[in-house]
Enzyme design. Structure first.
Site, PDB file in Angstrom:
ATOM      1  N   VAL A 188      40.852 -23.479  23.231  1.00 11.66           N
ATOM      2  CA  VAL A 188      42.289 -23.192  23.206  1.00 11.66           C
ATOM      3  C   VAL A 188      42.629 -22.653  21.827  1.00 11.66           C
ATOM      4  O   VAL A 188      42.448 -23.354  20.821  1.00 11.66           O
ATOM      5  CB  VAL A 188      43.124 -24.472  23.458  1.00 11.66           C
ATOM      6  CG1 VAL A 188      44.616 -24.158  23.336  1.00 11.66           C
ATOM      7  CG2 VAL A 188      42.808 -25.059  24.818  1.00 11.66           C
ATOM      8  N   VAL A 189      43.081 -21.418  21.784  1.00  8.70           N
ATOM      9  CA  VAL A 189      43.470 -20.814  20.507  1.00  8.70           C
ATOM     10  C   VAL A 189      44.972 -20.552  20.559  1.00  8.70           C
ATOM     11  O   VAL A 189      45.442 -19.687  21.308  1.00  8.70           O
ATOM     12  CB  VAL A 189      42.702 -19.507  20.243  1.00  8.70           C
ATOM     13  CG1 VAL A 189      43.051 -18.979  18.849  1.00  8.70           C
ATOM     14  CG2 VAL A 189      41.199 -19.722  20.370  1.00  8.70           C
ATOM     15  N   GLU A 219      50.979 -18.760  12.470  1.00  8.17           N
ATOM     16  CA  GLU A 219      51.841 -17.900  11.660  1.00  8.17           C
ATOM     17  C   GLU A 219      51.106 -16.659  11.180  1.00  8.17           C
ATOM     18  O   GLU A 219      51.724 -15.701  10.735  1.00  8.17           O
ATOM     19  CB  GLU A 219      52.369 -18.689  10.469  1.00  8.17           C
ATOM     20  CG  GLU A 219      53.393 -19.737  10.910  1.00  8.17           C
ATOM     21  CD  GLU A 219      53.916 -20.582   9.769  1.00  8.17           C
ATOM     22  OE1 GLU A 219      53.453 -20.386   8.626  1.00  8.17           O
ATOM     23  OE2 GLU A 219      54.775 -21.423  10.037  1.00  8.17           O
ATOM     24  N   THR A 220      49.774 -16.689  11.255  1.00 10.77           N
ATOM     25  CA  THR A 220      48.996 -15.522  10.839  1.00 10.77           C
ATOM     26  C   THR A 220      48.313 -14.938  12.077  1.00 10.77           C
ATOM     27  O   THR A 220      48.476 -15.452  13.184  1.00 10.77           O
ATOM     28  CB  THR A 220      47.926 -15.924   9.814  1.00 10.77           C
ATOM     29  OG1 THR A 220      46.969 -16.753  10.476  1.00 10.77           O
ATOM     30  CG2 THR A 220      48.544 -16.666   8.647  1.00 10.77           C
ATOM     31  N   HIS A 251      45.275 -15.071  12.731  1.00 13.34           N
ATOM     32  CA  HIS A 251      43.978 -15.710  12.905  1.00 13.34           C
ATOM     33  C   HIS A 251      43.575 -15.778  14.379  1.00 13.34           C
ATOM     34  O   HIS A 251      42.426 -15.537  14.730  1.00 13.34           O
ATOM     35  CB  HIS A 251      44.030 -17.122  12.313  1.00 13.34           C
ATOM     36  CG  HIS A 251      42.750 -17.526  11.699  1.00 13.34           C
ATOM     37  ND1 HIS A 251      42.431 -17.248  10.385  1.00 13.34           N
ATOM     38  CD2 HIS A 251      41.679 -18.155  12.222  1.00 13.34           C
ATOM     39  CE1 HIS A 251      41.228 -17.705  10.138  1.00 13.34           C
ATOM     40  NE2 HIS A 251      40.746 -18.256  11.215  1.00 13.34           N
ATOM     41  N   PHE A 296      34.614 -17.141  30.443  1.00 13.43           N
ATOM     42  CA  PHE A 296      35.603 -17.182  29.361  1.00 13.43           C
ATOM     43  C   PHE A 296      36.728 -18.136  29.760  1.00 13.43           C
ATOM     44  O   PHE A 296      37.707 -17.735  30.383  1.00 13.43           O
ATOM     45  CB  PHE A 296      36.142 -15.757  29.142  1.00 13.43           C
ATOM     46  CG  PHE A 296      37.120 -15.609  28.010  1.00 13.43           C
ATOM     47  CD1 PHE A 296      36.690 -15.615  26.701  1.00 13.43           C
ATOM     48  CD2 PHE A 296      38.463 -15.437  28.264  1.00 13.43           C
ATOM     49  CE1 PHE A 296      37.591 -15.457  25.651  1.00 13.43           C
ATOM     50  CE2 PHE A 296      39.374 -15.281  27.228  1.00 13.43           C
ATOM     51  CZ  PHE A 296      38.935 -15.289  25.918  1.00 13.43           C
TER      52      PHE A 296
HETATM   53  N1  RBF Z   1      39.872 -22.894  16.687  1.00  9.29           N
HETATM   54  C1  RBF Z   1      40.364 -23.077  17.933  1.00  9.29           C
HETATM   55  O1  RBF Z   1      39.588 -23.361  18.849  1.00  9.29           O
HETATM   56  N2  RBF Z   1      41.697 -22.963  18.191  1.00  9.29           N
HETATM   57  C2  RBF Z   1      42.615 -22.624  17.238  1.00  9.29           C
HETATM   58  O2  RBF Z   1      43.816 -22.551  17.534  1.00  9.29           O
HETATM   59  C3  RBF Z   1      42.120 -22.399  15.921  1.00  9.29           C
HETATM   60  N3  RBF Z   1      42.988 -22.019  14.927  1.00  9.29           N
HETATM   61  C4  RBF Z   1      42.490 -21.781  13.702  1.00  9.29           C
HETATM   62  C5  RBF Z   1      43.365 -21.369  12.680  1.00  9.29           C
HETATM   63  C6  RBF Z   1      42.878 -21.128  11.384  1.00  9.29           C
HETATM   64  C7  RBF Z   1      43.838 -20.683  10.336  1.00  9.29           C
HETATM   65  C8  RBF Z   1      41.483 -21.338  11.121  1.00  9.29           C
HETATM   66  C9  RBF Z   1      40.916 -21.105   9.733  1.00  9.29           C
HETATM   67  C10 RBF Z   1      40.629 -21.725  12.125  1.00  9.29           C
HETATM   68  C11 RBF Z   1      41.103 -21.963  13.406  1.00  9.29           C
HETATM   69  N4  RBF Z   1      40.238 -22.381  14.424  1.00  9.29           N
HETATM   70  C12 RBF Z   1      40.726 -22.565  15.682  1.00  9.29           C
HETATM   71  C13 RBF Z   1      38.809 -22.699  14.148  1.00  9.29           C
HETATM   72  C14 RBF Z   1      37.861 -21.541  14.417  1.00  9.29           C
HETATM   73  O3  RBF Z   1      37.647 -21.380  15.800  1.00  9.29           O
HETATM   74  C15 RBF Z   1      36.479 -21.817  13.735  1.00  9.29           C
HETATM   75  O4  RBF Z   1      36.019 -23.079  14.143  1.00  9.29           O
HETATM   76  C16 RBF Z   1      36.562 -21.784  12.221  1.00  9.29           C
HETATM   77  O5  RBF Z   1      37.170 -20.601  11.779  1.00  9.29           O
HETATM   78  C17 RBF Z   1      35.130 -21.894  11.605  1.00  9.29           C
HETATM   79  O6  RBF Z   1      34.319 -20.793  12.013  1.00  9.29           O
END
Ligand code: RBF
Length: 164
Positions: A89-90, A94-95, A97, A122
């Site tokens: 879940v992503v 605010e950015t 990312h 997926f």
């Molecule tokens: N991983 C997720 O699975 N869901 C997220 O919403 C998510 N948000 C992130 C936001 C930021 C600013 C960062 C730095 C990482 C986030 N990650 C998130 C973690 C990402 O998938 C990964 O584990 C890290 O970036 C390390 O490679």
């Protein structure tokens, strides 16, 4: 029915394959684990409901969704695994990312799936808000984990038919 009320997890269950001997790997991101655990539960229960054997379901955890691709690739490399389901879940922040993660995972999973000649599903939610995530993980829009599992079942069946 308006989209707001619609359970989006509706699928045809005609002509499903026998999956009692198929081995599935479920890869689960730990970020937003309150949601990803629900996706996992939905996927697991759907596989079982449609005939998978519990002892042929394996699970791997990754820290975040970005790591799903490579872990899915590792599982897909194993000769005994028939399909991989990647769950994450992503949530939009605010950015940008989330954009980078989402595109990377979608591309990574596509590449790993083709490279290993196996379905890698997926099952990543890309909501704008946590509420939208909740709605899609056992809420008003159903459970996308269920859908991911059903997609894996159908793709395993299609592969057997096409490559038989
Ligand atoms: N991983 C997720 O699975 N869901 C997220 O919403 C998510 N948000 C992130 C936001 C930021 C600013 C960062 C730095 C990482 C986030 N990650 C998130 C973690 C990402 O998938 C990964 O584990 C890290 O970036 C390390 O490679």
């Amino acid at each position: 029915m308006s989209t707001a009320d619609k359970n989006l997890s509706v699928f045809s269950i005609d002509d499903l394959p026998n999956i009692s001997n198929k081995k599935f790997a479920l890869v689960v991101a730990e970020w937003n684990s309150e949601i990803t655990e629900k996706l996992y539960e939905g996927a697991y229960q759907t596989l079982i409901a449609y005939g998978a054997s519990p002892d042929l379901l394996v699970r791997g955890n990754v820290p975040g969704s970005f790591e799903l691709s490579v872990a899915a690739h590792w599982f897909a490399q194993r000769a005994d695994i028939d399909a991989v389901i990647a769950l994450g879940v992503v949530i939009q922040g605010e950015t940008k990312h989330n954009d980078y993660i989402n595109h990377a995972v979608a591309q990574g999973i596509t590449n790993a799936s083709i490279a290993n000649n196996k379905p890698i599903i997926f099952g990543v939610l890309t909501p704008n808000t946590m509420e939208q995530a909740v709605d899609r993980a056992g809420g008003v829009h159903g459970n996308k984990g269920d859908e991911a599992a059903m997609t894996a079942i159908k793709m395993v069946g299609l592969k057997d038919k096409v490559l038989a």
